[in-house]
Scaffold this motif. Structure first.
Motif, PDB file in Angstrom:
ATOM      1  N   LYS A 166     -45.738  45.014   7.347  1.00  0.00           N
ATOM      2  CA  LYS A 166     -46.887  44.011   7.247  1.00  0.00           C
ATOM      3  C   LYS A 166     -48.020  45.059   7.239  1.00  0.00           C
ATOM      4  N   ILE A 167     -48.012  46.211   8.144  1.00  0.00           N
ATOM      5  CA  ILE A 167     -49.186  46.974   8.479  1.00  0.00           C
ATOM      6  C   ILE A 167     -49.460  47.662   7.267  1.00  0.00           C
ATOM      7  N   LEU A 168     -48.301  48.272   6.730  1.00  0.00           N
ATOM      8  CA  LEU A 168     -48.682  49.002   5.467  1.00  0.00           C
ATOM      9  C   LEU A 168     -49.067  48.340   4.244  1.00  0.00           C
ATOM     10  N   THR A 169     -48.538  46.965   3.906  1.00  0.00           N
ATOM     11  CA  THR A 169     -48.974  46.195   3.097  1.00  0.00           C
ATOM     12  C   THR A 169     -50.542  45.877   3.011  1.00  0.00           C
ATOM     13  N   THR A 170     -50.770  45.406   4.346  1.00  0.00           N
ATOM     14  CA  THR A 170     -52.211  44.879   4.405  1.00  0.00           C
ATOM     15  C   THR A 170     -53.162  45.962   4.402  1.00  0.00           C
ATOM     16  N   GLY A 171     -52.577  47.315   4.856  1.00  0.00           N
ATOM     17  CA  GLY A 171     -53.537  48.286   4.867  1.00  0.00           C
ATOM     18  C   GLY A 171     -53.683  49.244   3.646  1.00  0.00           C
ATOM     19  N   GLY A 172     -53.004  48.662   2.479  1.00  0.00           N
ATOM     20  CA  GLY A 172     -53.349  49.139   0.890  1.00  0.00           C
ATOM     21  C   GLY A 172     -52.334  50.461   0.810  1.00  0.00           C
ATOM     22  N   CYS A 173     -51.282  50.558   1.478  1.00  0.00           N
ATOM     23  CA  CYS A 173     -50.132  51.596   1.161  1.00  0.00           C
ATOM     24  C   CYS A 173     -49.888  51.543  -0.250  1.00  0.00           C
ATOM     25  N   LYS A 206     -53.705  53.435  13.913  1.00  0.00           N
ATOM     26  CA  LYS A 206     -54.201  52.517  14.979  1.00  0.00           C
ATOM     27  C   LYS A 206     -53.200  51.263  15.272  1.00  0.00           C
ATOM     28  N   GLN A 207     -53.154  50.805  14.079  1.00  0.00           N
ATOM     29  CA  GLN A 207     -52.376  49.367  14.230  1.00  0.00           C
ATOM     30  C   GLN A 207     -50.794  49.796  14.504  1.00  0.00           C
ATOM     31  N   ALA A 208     -50.451  50.743  13.866  1.00  0.00           N
ATOM     32  CA  ALA A 208     -48.942  51.009  13.998  1.00  0.00           C
ATOM     33  C   ALA A 208     -48.429  51.910  15.183  1.00  0.00           C
ATOM     34  N   ALA A 209     -49.269  51.789  16.185  1.00  0.00           N
ATOM     35  CA  ALA A 209     -48.886  52.597  17.463  1.00  0.00           C
ATOM     36  C   ALA A 209     -47.989  51.904  18.191  1.00  0.00           C
ATOM     37  N   LYS A 210     -47.629  50.930  18.003  1.00  0.00           N
ATOM     38  CA  LYS A 210     -46.417  50.064  18.731  1.00  0.00           C
ATOM     39  C   LYS A 210     -45.583  49.127  17.884  1.00  0.00           C
ATOM     40  N   LYS A 211     -44.171  49.310  18.066  1.00  0.00           N
ATOM     41  CA  LYS A 211     -43.508  48.346  17.333  1.00  0.00           C
ATOM     42  C   LYS A 211     -43.494  48.700  15.756  1.00  0.00           C
ATOM     43  N   ALA A 212     -43.878  49.890  15.504  1.00  0.00           N
ATOM     44  CA  ALA A 212     -43.671  50.189  14.007  1.00  0.00           C
ATOM     45  C   ALA A 212     -43.131  51.399  13.560  1.00  0.00           C
ATOM     46  N   VAL A 213     -42.029  51.298  12.793  1.00  0.00           N
ATOM     47  CA  VAL A 213     -41.037  52.495  12.750  1.00  0.00           C
ATOM     48  C   VAL A 213     -40.965  52.577  11.190  1.00  0.00           C
ATOM     49  N   VAL A 214     -40.883  54.039  10.805  1.00  0.00           N
ATOM     50  CA  VAL A 214     -40.268  54.234   9.483  1.00  0.00           C
ATOM     51  C   VAL A 214     -38.888  54.294   9.378  1.00  0.00           C
ATOM     52  N   ARG A 215     -37.970  53.635   8.372  1.00  0.00           N
ATOM     53  CA  ARG A 215     -36.660  53.738   8.299  1.00  0.00           C
ATOM     54  C   ARG A 215     -35.965  54.942   8.277  1.00  0.00           C
ATOM     55  N   SER A 216     -35.254  55.428   9.047  1.00  0.00           N
ATOM     56  CA  SER A 216     -34.048  56.515   8.896  1.00  0.00           C
ATOM     57  C   SER A 216     -33.757  56.831   7.603  1.00  0.00           C
ATOM     58  N   LEU A 217     -33.352  57.686   6.850  1.00  0.00           N
ATOM     59  CA  LEU A 217     -33.023  58.078   5.379  1.00  0.00           C
ATOM     60  C   LEU A 217     -31.527  58.691   5.584  1.00  0.00           C
ATOM     61  N   PRO A 218     -30.524  58.279   5.592  1.00  0.00           N
ATOM     62  CA  PRO A 218     -29.192  59.031   5.522  1.00  0.00           C
ATOM     63  C   PRO A 218     -28.957  59.658   4.194  1.00  0.00           C
ATOM     64  N   GLY A 219     -27.836  60.497   3.893  1.00  0.00           N
ATOM     65  CA  GLY A 219     -27.750  61.087   2.658  1.00  0.00           C
ATOM     66  C   GLY A 219     -27.562  62.655   2.771  1.00  0.00           C
TER      67      GLY A 219
END
Length: 291
Positions: A166-173, A206-219
């Motif tokens: 949500k943060i990335l979407t509203t932030g304009g990523c 600033k908004q992603a300081a808590k409970k925001a993670v990038v998904r791990s990438l296997p492979g």
């Protein structure tokens, strides 16, 4: 007896040319009047002495006048050389002295790399997983990390977890690029989110300081990790980029505060990512300066 023409005899004057001498004889024997000759010689010497004294006085006056003129000239000549003794101790060069001035030839200040990574308008260099994460491994200090899989998507939310979608979407990523690195039994995924400008990236950080993670990438030989276990996550930003790490153990063990190797891996990958983004700015600043 007299010689010459008639008429009165002229007197001999040593200072008058062509004057005749008077011979005052005591008789007809033609003997010179020695007394008269001595008197004439004495008179001549006195006049010559007076002439010399007068000439010396004139010379003295002339020299004195020349000295006086020289002194006046030196006192009025502000460019006189030497070490004048009549200047006050506080004498100094006037502020409006004739100091030569030259046009500035200094080079302009170098361009700031941060200006080029602060907005999409100036940050136009090619961008991909290969430019951000080149090669097959990276070395930080004495630690070598092998590169695994990479991914690049414009659907930023699909590569995020927790509150980050949500943060990335509203932030304009506009784009999210990921890469995974391993060292021993530790795996770290780095995600770089791209925005149009620095303001948006800073706000997301600033908004992603808590409970925001990038998904791990296997492979590429790396199995799934950090799907259920407690893992280390970090968030940071530079320029128009926000970057995240998610790291933990490949065997599914939870990360604790005592797991310094995991923390070190997270710090190394953050530093590496920052360096790569900043180098983009340096390369573009150098190209602009030389162009």
């Amino acid at each position: 007896m007299s010689y010459g023409q008639g008429g009165p005899q002229s007197q001999w004057d040593p200072w008058k040319p062509h004057s005749q001498q008077t011979w005052n004889s005591g008789g007809d024997d033609g003997t010179p009047d020695w007394a008269a000759l001595a008197e004439a010689s004495e008179t001549r010497n006195k006049r010559r002495k007076l002439l010399f004294v007068g000439a010396g006085a004139v010379a003295t006056i002339a020299v004195g006048t020349a000295v006086a003129m020289a002194v006046v000239s030196a006192n009025n000549d502000t460019s006189a050389s030497g070490s004048p003794t009549n200047l006050p101790a506080s004498a100094s060069v006037p502020s409006d002295s004739a100091t030569p001035s030259f046009a500035s030839t200094s080079a302009p200040p170098p361009l700031d790399p941060r200006d080029f990574i602060a907005s999409a308008k100036k940050d136009t260099a090619p961008l991909s997983a290969d430019t951000l994460f080149p090669g097959t491994q990276l070395t930080m200090g004495d630690t070598v990390y092998k590169k695994g899989a990479t991914a690049d998507t414009t659907n930023c939310a699909s590569a995020a977890g927790g509150n980050l979608p949500k943060i990335l979407t509203t932030g304009g990523c506009t784009r999210l690029i990921r890469a995974t690195y391993t060292n021993g039994g530790i795996a770290i995924t780095v995600g770089v989110a791209v925005f149009d400008d620095q303001a948006h990236a800073t706000k997301v950080r600033k908004q992603a300081a808590k409970k925001a993670v990038v998904r791990s990438l296997p492979g590429k030989g790396v199995k799934n990790f950090c799907n259920a276990a407690v893992c280390l996550t970090t968030t940071n930003a530079v320029g128009r980029y926000a970057y995240f790490t998610t790291g933990g153990f490949l065997d599914g063990k939870n990360v604790t505060n005592k797991d310094t190797k995991v923390f070190r891996a997270g710090t190394d990958l953050q530093q590496f990512t920052f360096n790569q983004i900043y180098r983009r700015g340096q390369a573009q600043a150098s190209a602009a300066a030389n162009g």
